[in-house]
Enzyme design. Structure first.
Site, PDB file in Angstrom:
ATOM      1  N   HIS A  18       3.815   9.613  27.227  1.00 61.01           N
ATOM      2  CA  HIS A  18       2.653   9.220  26.417  1.00 61.01           C
ATOM      3  C   HIS A  18       1.391   9.931  26.926  1.00 61.01           C
ATOM      4  CE1 HIS A  18       4.880   5.196  25.725  1.00 61.01           C
ATOM      5  NE2 HIS A  18       4.881   5.811  24.576  1.00 61.01           N
ATOM      6  N   LYS A  42       7.555 -10.078  17.478  1.00 62.73           N
ATOM      7  CA  LYS A  42       8.386  -9.491  18.547  1.00 62.73           C
ATOM      8  C   LYS A  42       7.601  -9.499  19.834  1.00 62.73           C
ATOM      9  CE  LYS A  42      11.063  -5.976  16.142  1.00 62.73           C
ATOM     10  NZ  LYS A  42      11.005  -4.513  15.983  1.00 62.73           N
ATOM     11  N   SER A 129       9.937   4.376  26.833  1.00 65.89           N
ATOM     12  CA  SER A 129       9.633   3.084  27.457  1.00 65.89           C
ATOM     13  C   SER A 129      10.916   2.267  27.614  1.00 65.89           C
ATOM     14  CB  SER A 129       8.631   2.309  26.612  1.00 65.89           C
ATOM     15  OG  SER A 129       7.431   3.036  26.512  1.00 65.89           O
TER      16      SER A 129
HETATM   17  P1  ADP Z   1       8.701   4.555  22.916  1.00 65.29           P
HETATM   18  O1  ADP Z   1       9.298   5.276  21.715  1.00 65.29           O
HETATM   19  O2  ADP Z   1       8.885   5.251  24.203  1.00 65.29           O
HETATM   20  O3  ADP Z   1       8.967   3.085  22.957  1.00 65.29           O
HETATM   21  P2  ADP Z   1       6.115   4.200  21.649  1.00 65.29           P
HETATM   22  O4  ADP Z   1       6.597   3.421  20.498  1.00 65.29           O
HETATM   23  O5  ADP Z   1       5.061   3.572  22.461  1.00 65.29           O
HETATM   24  O6  ADP Z   1       7.163   4.650  22.715  1.00 65.29           O
HETATM   25  O7  ADP Z   1       5.685   5.651  21.178  1.00 65.29           O
HETATM   26  C1  ADP Z   1       4.464   5.987  20.635  1.00 65.29           C
HETATM   27  C2  ADP Z   1       4.487   7.450  20.253  1.00 65.29           C
HETATM   28  O8  ADP Z   1       4.614   8.234  21.434  1.00 65.29           O
HETATM   29  C3  ADP Z   1       5.646   7.863  19.363  1.00 65.29           C
HETATM   30  O9  ADP Z   1       5.197   8.880  18.484  1.00 65.29           O
HETATM   31  C4  ADP Z   1       6.648   8.414  20.323  1.00 65.29           C
HETATM   32  O10 ADP Z   1       7.512   9.351  19.702  1.00 65.29           O
HETATM   33  C5  ADP Z   1       5.730   9.086  21.320  1.00 65.29           C
HETATM   34  N1  ADP Z   1       6.368   9.233  22.621  1.00 65.29           N
HETATM   35  C6  ADP Z   1       6.917   8.284  23.395  1.00 65.29           C
HETATM   36  N2  ADP Z   1       7.417   8.801  24.531  1.00 65.29           N
HETATM   37  C7  ADP Z   1       7.192  10.146  24.453  1.00 65.29           C
HETATM   38  C8  ADP Z   1       7.511  11.261  25.292  1.00 65.29           C
HETATM   39  N3  ADP Z   1       8.192  11.100  26.434  1.00 65.29           N
HETATM   40  N4  ADP Z   1       7.122  12.490  24.899  1.00 65.29           N
HETATM   41  C9  ADP Z   1       6.462  12.648  23.717  1.00 65.29           C
HETATM   42  N5  ADP Z   1       6.155  11.654  22.879  1.00 65.29           N
HETATM   43  C10 ADP Z   1       6.513  10.415  23.231  1.00 65.29           C
END
Ligand code: ADP
Length: 168
Positions: A18, A42, A129
């Site tokens: 992130h 959730k 995550s």
């Molecule tokens: P996760 O999919 O890890 O639970 P989130 O829902 O918080 O995370 O993701 C928010 C945004 O950040 C999404 O667009 C997701 O694809 C992106 N994202 C999450 N982890 C990464 C990563 N390691 N590299 C690039 N983008 C990421």
């Protein structure tokens, strides 16, 4: 005109993947709102407040970054804040279908707001995550994949498991 983007996600918890998207996004946008977009039905591992707190600690006092949370639609939130862009990150092919659908529905909901994708940094393409929580819950080390404050909070959350593991 100020370029403002909203970076929505669950951030449960924030990872280095992130952070990579945030840092790179800040090269193109004047301001970035990191939005914890949550579903009130959730519950995650960390409360919304805990997630915001960890993000605040990691980002520090950067005037370009705001941290917020909202249970509603991302496009409505973006519109209300005057943002032109929803920023998202793409990891493996598996992200693509979901992100593609989301981008299309969001565009249908509001044509003025564009979704912009950044490819993950190669170091973070397997960092999610969920995987972080899975590994940490079994006592696996996730050092290097999350900021130190997150490492600490994960250890606190799973402390009882670690203690049990060490004894057993
Ligand atoms: P996760 O999919 O890890 O639970 P989130 O829902 O918080 O995370 O993701 C928010 C945004 O950040 C999404 O667009 C997701 O694809 C992106 N994202 C999450 N982890 C990464 C990563 N390691 N590299 C690039 N983008 C990421």
């Amino acid at each position: 005109m100020e370029k403002l983007a909203v970076y929505p996600g669950s951030f449960d918890p924030i990872t280095n993947g992130h952070l990579d998207i945030i840092r790179r996004g800040l090269r193109f946008f004047d301001r970035l709102i990191i939005l914890i977009a949550y579903n009130p039905n959730k519950s995650g591992l960390f409360s919304i407040e805990e997630r915001m707190d960890m993000i605040r600690t990691v980002i520090g006092a950067d005037p370009r970054v705001t941290i917020d949370s909202s249970p509603g639609l991302m496009v409505h939130y973006a519109k209300e804040k005057g943002a032109q862009v929803i920023l998202r990150g793409l990891r493996a092919l598996s992200d693509f279908e979901y992100e593609f659908q989301m981008a299309l529905i969001n565009r249908r909901l509001d044509r003025d707001i564009e979704t912009v994708f950044l490819m993950t940094g190669y170091k973070w393409f397997y960092t999610s995550s969920n995987l972080i929580k899975e590994a940490a819950s079994h006592g696996g080390s996730v050092r290097g994949l999350v900021p130190d404050i997150v490492l600490q909070r994960l250890e606190e959350k799973y402390e009882s498991q670690f203690t049990k593991g060490r004894k057993g």
